[in-house]
Design a protein around this motif. Structure first.
Motif, mmCIF file in Angstrom:
data_model
loop_
_atom_site.group_PDB
_atom_site.id
_atom_site.type_symbol
_atom_site.label_atom_id
_atom_site.label_comp_id
_atom_site.label_asym_id
_atom_site.label_seq_id
_atom_site.Cartn_x
_atom_site.Cartn_y
_atom_site.Cartn_z
ATOM 1 N N ALA A 165 6.433 5.517 -14.549
ATOM 2 C CA ALA A 165 6.474 5.932 -13.141
ATOM 3 C C ALA A 165 5.069 5.912 -12.530
ATOM 4 C CB ALA A 165 7.099 7.320 -13.023
ATOM 5 N N GLU A 166 4.096 6.363 -13.317
ATOM 6 C CA GLU A 166 2.705 6.352 -12.857
ATOM 7 C C GLU A 166 2.223 4.924 -12.620
ATOM 8 O OE1 GLU A 166 -1.640 7.606 -14.692
ATOM 9 O OE2 GLU A 166 0.144 8.645 -15.430
ATOM 10 N N LEU A 167 2.537 4.011 -13.543
ATOM 11 C CA LEU A 167 2.143 2.607 -13.382
ATOM 12 C C LEU A 167 2.833 1.990 -12.164
ATOM 13 C CD1 LEU A 167 2.169 1.442 -17.111
ATOM 14 C CD2 LEU A 167 0.160 1.820 -15.655
ATOM 15 N N ASP A 168 4.110 2.336 -11.942
ATOM 16 C CA ASP A 168 4.837 1.848 -10.766
ATOM 17 C C ASP A 168 4.166 2.324 -9.481
ATOM 18 O OD1 ASP A 168 6.667 0.522 -12.343
ATOM 19 O OD2 ASP A 168 8.239 2.051 -12.137
ATOM 20 N N ALA A 169 3.787 3.605 -9.461
ATOM 21 C CA ALA A 169 3.137 4.174 -8.276
ATOM 22 C C ALA A 169 1.788 3.497 -8.025
ATOM 23 C CB ALA A 169 2.967 5.679 -8.444
ATOM 24 N N GLN A 170 1.044 3.231 -9.109
ATOM 25 C CA GLN A 170 -0.250 2.558 -8.964
ATOM 26 C C GLN A 170 -0.065 1.148 -8.423
ATOM 27 O OE1 GLN A 170 -2.061 2.750 -12.849
ATOM 28 N NE2 GLN A 170 -2.665 4.904 -12.613
ATOM 29 N N ALA A 171 0.954 0.447 -8.928
ATOM 30 C CA ALA A 171 1.215 -0.920 -8.472
ATOM 31 C C ALA A 171 1.617 -0.922 -6.999
ATOM 32 C CB ALA A 171 2.301 -1.560 -9.324
ATOM 33 N N LYS A 172 2.449 0.034 -6.610
ATOM 34 C CA LYS A 172 2.887 0.133 -5.215
ATOM 35 C C LYS A 172 1.706 0.478 -4.312
ATOM 36 C CE LYS A 172 6.265 2.341 -2.235
ATOM 37 N NZ LYS A 172 7.303 3.348 -2.102
ATOM 38 N N SER A 173 0.860 1.391 -4.774
ATOM 39 C CA SER A 173 -0.305 1.810 -4.007
ATOM 40 C C SER A 173 -1.272 0.648 -3.792
ATOM 41 C CB SER A 173 -1.014 2.953 -4.725
ATOM 42 O OG SER A 173 -2.216 3.264 -4.087
ATOM 43 N N SER A 174 -1.528 -0.137 -4.826
ATOM 44 C CA SER A 174 -2.468 -1.249 -4.685
ATOM 45 C C SER A 174 -1.869 -2.359 -3.818
ATOM 46 C CB SER A 174 -2.908 -1.777 -6.042
ATOM 47 O OG SER A 174 -1.817 -2.215 -6.788
ATOM 48 N N THR A 175 -0.551 -2.526 -3.833
ATOM 49 C CA THR A 175 0.095 -3.504 -2.961
ATOM 50 C C THR A 175 -0.028 -3.056 -1.509
ATOM 51 O OG1 THR A 175 1.667 -4.083 -4.688
ATOM 52 C CG2 THR A 175 2.265 -4.689 -2.442
ATOM 53 N N THR A 176 0.189 -1.791 -1.246
ATOM 54 C CA THR A 176 0.089 -1.242 0.104
ATOM 55 C C THR A 176 -1.340 -1.369 0.622
ATOM 56 O OG1 THR A 176 1.853 0.307 -0.421
ATOM 57 C CG2 THR A 176 0.542 0.791 1.539
ATOM 58 N N GLU A 177 -2.337 -1.057 -0.213
ATOM 59 C CA GLU A 177 -3.739 -1.179 0.185
ATOM 60 C C GLU A 177 -4.097 -2.616 0.498
ATOM 61 O OE1 GLU A 177 -6.311 0.562 -2.736
ATOM 62 O OE2 GLU A 177 -5.280 2.493 -2.640
ATOM 63 N N ALA A 178 -3.604 -3.554 -0.301
ATOM 64 C CA ALA A 178 -3.903 -4.967 -0.077
ATOM 65 C C ALA A 178 -3.307 -5.437 1.245
ATOM 66 C CB ALA A 178 -3.362 -5.809 -1.225
ATOM 67 N N ASP A 179 -2.155 -4.883 1.621
ATOM 68 C CA ASP A 179 -1.522 -5.271 2.882
ATOM 69 C C ASP A 179 -2.308 -4.761 4.091
ATOM 70 O OD1 ASP A 179 0.481 -6.495 1.475
ATOM 71 O OD2 ASP A 179 1.905 -4.834 1.648
ATOM 72 N N THR A 180 -3.029 -3.661 3.962
ATOM 73 C CA THR A 180 -3.729 -3.059 5.098
ATOM 74 C C THR A 180 -5.204 -3.480 5.184
ATOM 75 O OG1 THR A 180 -4.266 -1.092 3.802
ATOM 76 C CG2 THR A 180 -2.234 -1.027 5.103
ATOM 77 N N LEU A 181 -5.749 -4.088 4.145
ATOM 78 C CA LEU A 181 -7.156 -4.507 4.188
ATOM 79 C C LEU A 181 -7.299 -5.758 5.048
ATOM 80 C CD1 LEU A 181 -8.196 -4.089 0.453
ATOM 81 C CD2 LEU A 181 -8.812 -2.615 2.360
#
Length: 187
Positions: A165-181
């Motif tokens: 679950a932690e790895l999933d959250a990290q993957a989702k978080s980094s995808t979201t950050e990449a979309d906003t940069l």
């Protein structure tokens, strides 16, 4: 998707068909009396149902570990499906032991094959790999390794599920950050 759990028979014991995917190693957590037909029930840490070994496999364990089954607790056994096992003259398959912990070398055990006929059955020593800890789970980022741990170490499942679950959250978080940069070089 791993379908192992969906293949489990509707049974109250470990059956040879549970081992069709390959050999599995288990830790014995308890041994108690069964009924007349299946007098020994062995609880396994890594499996939800008891294993009721046949007489031949009980003889193998007795030859390796002695007849005081209380001494078997904490020891490990690798089981496999042997398709050549006969019952009533028919090849129906059965559960066999390939490896045992607490033996230093291969152990040949004479077993009855049919009335009046015996053959040597050889069990190998189980080379123990270090058992993973919760710290190993927390440090792991390899999903395949986590899946393998989840299958074989039921006591670690909550920690493994939390790590995934932690790895999933990290993957989702980094995808979201990449979309906003902003993209460098865009005007």
């Amino acid at each position: 998707m791993d379908i192992t759990e969906t293949l489990a028979p509707k049974s109250d014991q470990l059956d040879a068909v549970d081992l069709l995917g390959g050999p599995r190693t288990f830790t014995i957590t308890g041994v108690k009396a069964g009924n007349e037909e299946q007098p020994v029930q062995i609880s396994l840490a890594e499996f939800p149902r008891v294993w009721r070994p046949g007489k031949s496999m009980r003889r193998v364990m007795a030859a390796a570990w002695g007849t005081d089954a209380r001494q078997w607790i904490g020891r490990r056994v690798t089981l496999y499906c042997d398709n050549s096992v006969k019952f009533g003259g028919e090849e129906v398959g059965g559960t066999r032991i390939s490896h045992l912990s607490h033996i230093s070398k291969a152990l040949p055990v004479p077993l009855l094959v049919t009335r009046g006929k015996s053959a040597m059955f050889k069990v190998q020593p189980l080379k123990e790999e270090p058992r993973p800890t919760e710290a190993d789970v927390t440090a792991c980022t390899d999903r395949d390794a986590l899946t393998a741990m989840w299958r074989t170490h039921t006591d670690l499942r909550p920690a493994i599920e939390a790590r995934v679950a932690e790895l999933d959250a990290q993957a989702k978080s980094s995808t979201t950050e990449a979309d906003t940069l902003p993209v460098v070089g865009e005007a």
